[in-house]
Design a protein around this motif. Structure first.
Motif, short mmCIF file in Angstrom:
data_model
loop_
_atom_site.label_atom_id
_atom_site.label_comp_id
_atom_site.label_asym_id
_atom_site.label_seq_id
_atom_site.Cartn_x
_atom_site.Cartn_y
_atom_site.Cartn_z
N GLU A 1 0.86 -1.19 0.00
CA GLU A 1 0.00 0.00 0.00
C GLU A 1 0.89 1.24 0.00
O GLU A 1 1.83 1.36 0.80
N VAL A 2 0.56 2.20 -0.91
CA VAL A 2 1.32 3.43 -1.03
C VAL A 2 0.52 4.57 -0.39
O VAL A 2 -0.65 4.41 -0.05
N PRO A 3 1.14 5.78 -0.20
CA PRO A 3 0.44 6.87 0.52
C PRO A 3 -0.92 7.23 -0.05
O PRO A 3 -1.80 7.70 0.70
N SER A 4 -1.15 7.05 -1.34
CA SER A 4 -2.44 7.40 -1.92
C SER A 4 -3.54 6.42 -1.53
O SER A 4 -4.71 6.65 -1.81
N GLY A 5 -3.16 5.31 -0.89
CA GLY A 5 -4.13 4.28 -0.55
C GLY A 5 -4.20 3.15 -1.56
O GLY A 5 -4.88 2.14 -1.33
N SER A 6 -3.50 3.32 -2.70
CA SER A 6 -3.52 2.25 -3.71
C SER A 6 -2.71 1.04 -3.21
O SER A 6 -1.71 1.19 -2.50
N SER A 7 -3.15 -0.14 -3.62
CA SER A 7 -2.41 -1.39 -3.33
C SER A 7 -1.74 -1.82 -4.63
O SER A 7 -2.41 -2.26 -5.56
N ILE A 8 -0.42 -1.68 -4.66
CA ILE A 8 0.34 -1.89 -5.89
C ILE A 8 1.05 -3.25 -5.83
O ILE A 8 1.66 -3.60 -4.82
N ARG A 9 0.99 -3.99 -6.93
CA ARG A 9 1.61 -5.31 -7.01
C ARG A 9 3.14 -5.17 -7.08
O ARG A 9 3.68 -4.38 -7.87
N LYS B 1 2.89 5.48 -9.67
CA LYS B 1 2.83 6.85 -10.16
C LYS B 1 3.44 7.79 -9.11
O LYS B 1 3.17 7.67 -7.91
N LEU B 2 4.26 8.71 -9.54
CA LEU B 2 4.99 9.60 -8.63
C LEU B 2 4.05 10.34 -7.69
O LEU B 2 4.31 10.48 -6.49
N GLN B 3 2.92 10.87 -8.24
CA GLN B 3 2.00 11.67 -7.42
C GLN B 3 1.40 10.88 -6.26
O GLN B 3 0.94 11.44 -5.27
N GLU B 4 1.37 9.55 -6.36
CA GLU B 4 0.80 8.73 -5.29
C GLU B 4 1.77 8.56 -4.14
O GLU B 4 1.42 7.98 -3.10
N CYS B 5 3.00 9.06 -4.33
CA CYS B 5 4.04 8.86 -3.31
C CYS B 5 4.36 10.12 -2.52
O CYS B 5 5.28 10.13 -1.70
N PHE B 6 3.62 11.25 -2.78
CA PHE B 6 3.90 12.47 -2.02
C PHE B 6 3.79 12.18 -0.53
O PHE B 6 2.86 11.52 -0.07
N GLY B 7 4.78 12.68 0.19
CA GLY B 7 4.78 12.50 1.64
C GLY B 7 5.44 11.21 2.09
O GLY B 7 5.60 10.95 3.29
N TRP B 8 5.84 10.38 1.15
CA TRP B 8 6.45 9.08 1.51
C TRP B 8 7.96 9.26 1.59
O TRP B 8 8.62 9.48 0.58
N LEU C 1 6.89 16.58 0.13
CA LEU C 1 6.79 15.88 1.40
C LEU C 1 5.56 16.33 2.20
O LEU C 1 5.05 15.58 3.04
N THR C 2 5.05 17.57 1.91
CA THR C 2 3.87 18.06 2.64
C THR C 2 2.61 17.99 1.79
O THR C 2 1.50 18.18 2.30
N ALA C 3 2.79 17.70 0.47
CA ALA C 3 1.63 17.65 -0.42
C ALA C 3 0.87 16.35 -0.21
O ALA C 3 1.42 15.32 0.16
N ALA C 4 -0.46 16.43 -0.45
CA ALA C 4 -1.29 15.23 -0.33
C ALA C 4 -1.08 14.33 -1.55
O ALA C 4 -1.06 14.81 -2.68
N PRO C 5 -0.91 13.05 -1.34
CA PRO C 5 -0.76 12.13 -2.49
C PRO C 5 -2.03 12.07 -3.31
O PRO C 5 -3.13 12.18 -2.77
N LYS C 6 -1.90 11.92 -4.60
CA LYS C 6 -3.03 11.93 -5.53
C LYS C 6 -2.96 10.74 -6.48
O LYS C 6 -1.90 10.42 -7.03
N ARG C 7 -4.15 10.14 -6.70
CA ARG C 7 -4.21 9.09 -7.73
C ARG C 7 -4.51 9.70 -9.10
O ARG C 7 -4.07 9.19 -10.11
N GLY C 8 -5.33 10.74 -9.11
CA GLY C 8 -5.77 11.32 -10.36
C GLY C 8 -5.18 12.69 -10.60
O GLY C 8 -4.06 13.00 -10.19
N THR C 9 -6.01 13.60 -11.25
CA THR C 9 -5.56 14.95 -11.60
C THR C 9 -5.80 15.89 -10.43
O THR C 9 -6.31 15.51 -9.37
N LYS C 10 -5.46 17.19 -10.65
CA LYS C 10 -5.65 18.20 -9.60
C LYS C 10 -7.12 18.31 -9.21
O LYS C 10 -7.46 18.47 -8.03
N LYS C 11 -8.03 18.26 -10.19
CA LYS C 11 -9.44 18.44 -9.92
C LYS C 11 -10.11 17.15 -9.44
O LYS C 11 -11.23 17.18 -8.94
#
Length: 830
Positions: free
Chosen positions: A724-732, A750-757, A817-827
């Motif tokens: 499980e990565v910071p975005s909550g995704s479970s990656i194989r 995806k890099l954006q899913e790792c913010f804060g990790w 490191l302080t940004a929230a991890p994201k699975r998708g786009t900004k919106k």
């Protein structure tokens, strides 16, 4: 007593007399080193006889033994067979008064086996030990053992080369070496190669033999006096060159070991200018009179064993340079001479320096039987100049065991009563076995005639051995006379048997095929397309234009190896019934289970060795089918299965745990899994044996059977399938393949899913770091790292600068490191 002054007059070997007498009186053993032509064979035996008593002198060939005996007898002024005599196979001239007896090493071997103490013999002189003949090596070693038991037995080894120290060491400590030289006459060496190749598919090419004829004829015409000596590899080549010279009106005589004594004497008797055409018998030991020119084909015929196929025979090879020098030296014994080598000078330089000892290259079947009967199987502990080739010795023991001559158990080799019977017959053990067994079917006289035909050194016309037998039966040629003499000798050695009822039912051809099949059961052959399959499993072809090309079955007496493969040089047609009669031990009937188009099929097969006689389809039994499945897996590997991604991942996870933690986590490498098939794949093996297809076998459950208990409860914790990565995704997690142990486990995210990790994830209780593949929104790698903290602090700024314009809808914060991890786009809410 021999008059040594008279015998040695004019010979360089006269200088050997006094030091040899001293050596015999002080040590009882000596090594004599003297070059060819020095007279050592003439001088040394009388010296030894005077000092010791009755002496036996070994020679490498029958012709040399006869000639040496005749020479010494003439110098002593006594009739041959009285004070000086000889004994060779099929011919002996000795008496109770004989003090010096010349024999072949092979004959002395048989005497040693029959009467190991050599009663009445005071000394043995082993001549030409440098030639490394197999019988001579064995005789030398056996005599060394006998001399340890008989302190009164004197031994002398004579060599024409510079290896005397080696023989002295083999004879014992501080054995003296007695040397003499010979002042050589001037010798001119010429090189006259032929235009074409020397060898073709059949052997020595006729064009090359024609070159020898023309070269010899031209050399003889240039000579004012003296004769020429031409060296050829074998009897057939000698006959062709003699015929060619005679067609040119030149007096030519053959000199080979297979000629009658009268024919040999004719070549060795001085006469008018002529050409003596000889095999290697004239290289040493013999003095061919009045030779001023030597013509050397540059070829020799030597015994060779193809260990892999267990095919033995004589092969034609380039002569060793040392032997070629001995040949050339024949031209300068009486005065200045010329040696013409029918090869190019640069080619001569590439010839081997020395002849390879027979014990390292030849068929060892006869030698192995001799050593076993002597009580030293394999020659262990004996004073052999070289130990036998191990693989050739193993083949020899297998052959002897197959014919009942030896019993081989682990490292123990024991000669049988049948083996002792075979050893008493002076021929190859295979042929001795054929003589013994065929006598019971054909009668001793007929069996002996057929064995003698198979052993004849005459070339079978068109490779047809039956045609050769007909020629031998009808002719009055020297070859026919030799055949009758050999047949008579073998008949006397054949076991007595009543005339069998079956004798008249076998034609000459079938009887001959029976003899060949008894001698060489593994060479029985059946047509397979444009070649023949031998019972041994070897494929072989007939010679081009062979008279046997339309035959279904053959009993093969002679095989050869060429650049095109195995060639049948001599054979006889045989019926299947006679083949089975000859090779009954190779006959088998069994159910074979094998793969055919990815399914198991059963066949009841009747076969003669590798030759299939008949086959019927049957259902394979369960045990055979399971064995076939296992055999196929060992042959094809685990790639025979269709591995699912889940099975591949599970095996990779287990592999990482085994590499990192060791036992009890199982080794899941290919070799380990194949070794433990029953342990992890038992039910699936049974399913495959009953017809299941490989692509229907799922391997996840079988692999789970290998997991250790209770450690298996921690498997998913130690080597999780997903992280499980910071975005909550479970990656194989992509685990490295078992055969790539240095590769790390990989997590592509995806890099954006790792913010804060900040901390790089680790597996196997923190022992193994994961290699992160940080991906762009398009799932392309932006960075590869196993140190997230370093990536955020250093590389991220450049990645952000390059990517924010390309993917503006996705977040690229200045501080990851302080940004929230994201699975998708900004919106996106994800």
């Amino acid at each position: 007593m021999f008059n040594l002054d008279s015998i040695s007059q004019g010979l360089p070997a006269a200088s050997l007399i006094t030091p040899l007498e001293v050596a015999l009186s002080q040590r009882g053993r000596a090594v004599v080193e003297a070059p060819p032509g020095s007279g050592k064979t003439t001088v040394v035996p009388p010296v030894v006889a005077n000092a010791c008593g009755r002496v036996i002198v070994t020679q490498p060939r029958r012709i040399a033994a006869r000639a040496a005996a005749a020479r010494v007898a003439s110098l002593t002024g006594t009739p041959l067979g009285q004070t000086v005599g000889y004994s060779v196979r099929g011919d002996s001239r000795t008496s109770a008064a004989t003090k010096i007896e010349f024999v072949t090493a092979g004959l002395l071997l048989r005497r040693l086996l029959a009467s190991p103490e050599l009663p009445g013999v005071a000394a043995v002189v082993l001549d030409e030990v440098h030639e490394r003949d197999l019988d001579a090596d064995l005789t030398f070693a056996m005599l060394c053992e006998l001399a340890e038991l008989r302190e009164d037995l004197r031994l002398v080894a004579m060599s024409a080369t510079l290896d005397a120290q080696r023989w002295a060491e083999l004879l014992g400590d501080s054995v003296p070496i007695v040397r003499t030289g010979a002042e050589p006459h001037p010798l001119e060496i010429r090189y006259q190669p032929a235009q074409g190749p020397r060898l073709d598919q059949r052997g020595v090419s006729r064009d090359f033999l024609g070159h020898i004829v023309q070269t010899t004829a031209s050399a003889l015409r240039e000579m004012e006096s003296g004769s020429a000596l031409a060296f050829l590899p074998g009897s057939w080549e000698v006959e062709q060159v003699v015929r060619g010279l005679r067609d040119l009106g030149i007096s030519a005589l053959p000199l080979t070991g297979s000629l009658s004594p009268a024919e040999q004497d004719a070549a060795l008797t001085p006469g008018a200018q002529r050409v003596i055409v000889a095999t290697s018998v004239a290289e040493s030991s013999l003095t061919v009179p009045d030779v001023r020119v030597v013509v050397d084909s540059g070829l020799a015929r030597v015994p060779r064993l193809d260990v892999e196929r267990n095919i033995s025979g004589l092969v034609t090879v380039p002569v060793a340079r040392a032997s070629g020098d001995q040949r050339a030296g024949r031209a300068a014994r009486m005065g200045p001479g010329i040696a013409i080598r029918c090869v190019a000078e640069h080619e001569w330089a590439m010839f081997p320096a020395h002849t390879r000892p027979e014990i390292l290259s030849a068929d060892l079947t006869s030698a192995a039987l001799t050593l076993a009967v002597w009580g030293a199987p394999g020659g262990v502990g004996m004073a052999l100049p070289d130990a036998p080739d191990p693989l050739a010795l193993q083949r020899a023991h297998e052959t002897l065991a197959a014919i009942g001559a030896l019993e081989c158990e682990a490292d123990r080799v024991t000669v049988t009563a049948r083996g002792k019977q075979i050893a008493r017959i002076p021929t190859h053990p295979r042929m001795a076995r054929a003589l013994i067994d065929a006598s019971e079917i054909l009668g001793g006289e007929r069996a002996a005639q057929l064995v003698a035909a198979v052993e004849s050194d005459q070339r079978a016309p068109g490779g047809d051995l039956a045609a050769l037998l007909r020629d031998l039966r009808r002719g009055g040629s020297p070859a026919s006379r030799r055949w009758r003499q050999d047949a008579k000798r073998l008949d006397q050695l054949a076991p007595s048997a009543a005339r069998p009822d079956s004798e008249e039912r076998l034609s000459d051809d079938e009887a001959l095929a029976l003899v060949v099949g008894l001698a060489y059961p593994e060479r029985l052959a059946r047509r397979r397309g444009d070649e023949y399959l031998l019972a041994s499993g070897t494929g072989a072809r007939l010679l081009r234009h062979s008279a046997l090309s339309d035959q279904e079955w053959l009993a093969v007496a002679d095989l050869g190896r060429t650049s095109q493969g195995t060639v049948i040089r001599a054979a006889v047609p045989v019926s299947m019934d006679t083949a089975i009669l000859a090779a009954g031990s190779l006959l088998r009937e069994e159910v074979e289970t094998r793969w055919q188009q990815d399914r198991l099929v059963g066949r009841r097969v009747r076969a003669l060795g590798a030759i299939e006689l008949s086959a019927v389809a049957v259902a394979p039994d369960a045990a055979q089918a399971r064995t076939a499945v296992v055999a196929m897996l060992h042959e094809r590997g685990l790639g025979a299965f269709k591995w699912s991604p889940e099975a591949v991942q599970l095996r990779a996870r287990l592999g990482l745990l085994h590499r990192t933690l060791g036992a009890p986590w199982p080794d899941v490498s290919e070799a380990a899994l194949l070794a433990l098939l029953d342990e992890w794949l038992g039910p699936e093996l049974d399913a495959l044996a009953t017809g299941a297809r490989f692509d229907r076998i799922h391997l996840v459950e079988p692999l789970r059977r290998l997991m250790p208990w209770p450690e298996a409860s921690k498997f998913d914790e130690l080597a999780p399938e997903r992280l499980e990565v910071p975005s909550g995704s479970s990656i194989r997690v992509d685990y490295p393949a078992v055969d790539d142990p240095d590769a790390p486990p990989v997590l592509a995210v995806k890099l954006q899913e790792c913010f804060g990790w900040l901390a790089t994830p680790r597996l196997v209780a923190g022992r193994v770091p994961v290699l992160l593949h940080l991906l762009s929104p398009a799932q392309r790698p932006l960075a590869v790292t196993d140190d997230l903290a370093s990536f955020w602090a250093n590389a991220y700024t450049q990645v952000r600068a390059e990517m924010r314009g390309r993917y503006p809808k996705h977040p690229w914060p200045e501080d990851p490191l302080t940004a929230a991890p994201k699975r998708g786009t900004k919106k996106s809410a994800r």
